[in-house]
Design a protein around this motif. Structure first.
Motif, PDB file in Angstrom:
ATOM      1  N   THR A 125       0.835  -1.203   0.000  1.00  0.00           N
ATOM      2  CA  THR A 125       0.000   0.000   0.000  1.00  0.00           C
ATOM      3  C   THR A 125       0.872   1.256   0.000  1.00  0.00           C
ATOM      4  OG1 THR A 125      -1.771  -1.153   1.167  1.00  0.00           O
ATOM      5  CG2 THR A 125      -1.795   1.256   1.271  1.00  0.00           C
TER       6      THR A 125
ATOM      7  N   GLU B 236       2.119   1.921  -3.428  1.00  0.00           N
ATOM      8  CA  GLU B 236       1.055   2.505  -4.259  1.00  0.00           C
ATOM      9  C   GLU B 236       0.892   3.996  -3.988  1.00  0.00           C
ATOM     10  OE1 GLU B 236      -2.389   0.161  -3.349  1.00  0.00           O
ATOM     11  OE2 GLU B 236      -1.548  -1.637  -4.294  1.00  0.00           O
ATOM     12  N   ARG B 237       1.084   4.389  -2.744  1.00  0.00           N
ATOM     13  CA  ARG B 237       0.928   5.795  -2.355  1.00  0.00           C
ATOM     14  C   ARG B 237       2.208   6.610  -2.536  1.00  0.00           C
ATOM     15  NH1 ARG B 237      -2.561   4.808   3.143  1.00  0.00           N
ATOM     16  NH2 ARG B 237      -4.463   4.190   2.075  1.00  0.00           N
TER      17      ARG B 237
END
Length: 67
Positions: free
Chosen positions: A35, A38-39
């Motif tokens: 995650t 992705e950020r």
């Protein structure tokens, strides 16, 4: 005369620690790391990598380990 200042690039290692099969802590950290990728959060990636690297795992050679 004016000077230009730049912010140093954030370094994230290309190689990341590998989770131990069957370890719930490793799996959770890897999910968080994905995650963070992705950020684009380099700081979070480093923190999740530390978790995978540094939390303890039981080994057959540890005292008191089940056989």
């Amino acid at each position: 005369m004016s000077e230009t200042t730049t912010t140093p690039a954030v370094h994230v290692p290309l190689l990341e620690p590998v989770p131990v099969d069957g370890c719930r802590i490793c799996r959770a950290a890897v999910n968080g790391r994905e995650t963070a990728h992705e950020r684009g959060s380099a700081g979070s990636i480093r923190e999740f990598n530390k978790i995978v690297e540094q939390h303890p795992h039981r080994r057959a050679t540890d005292q008191g380990a089940e056989r």
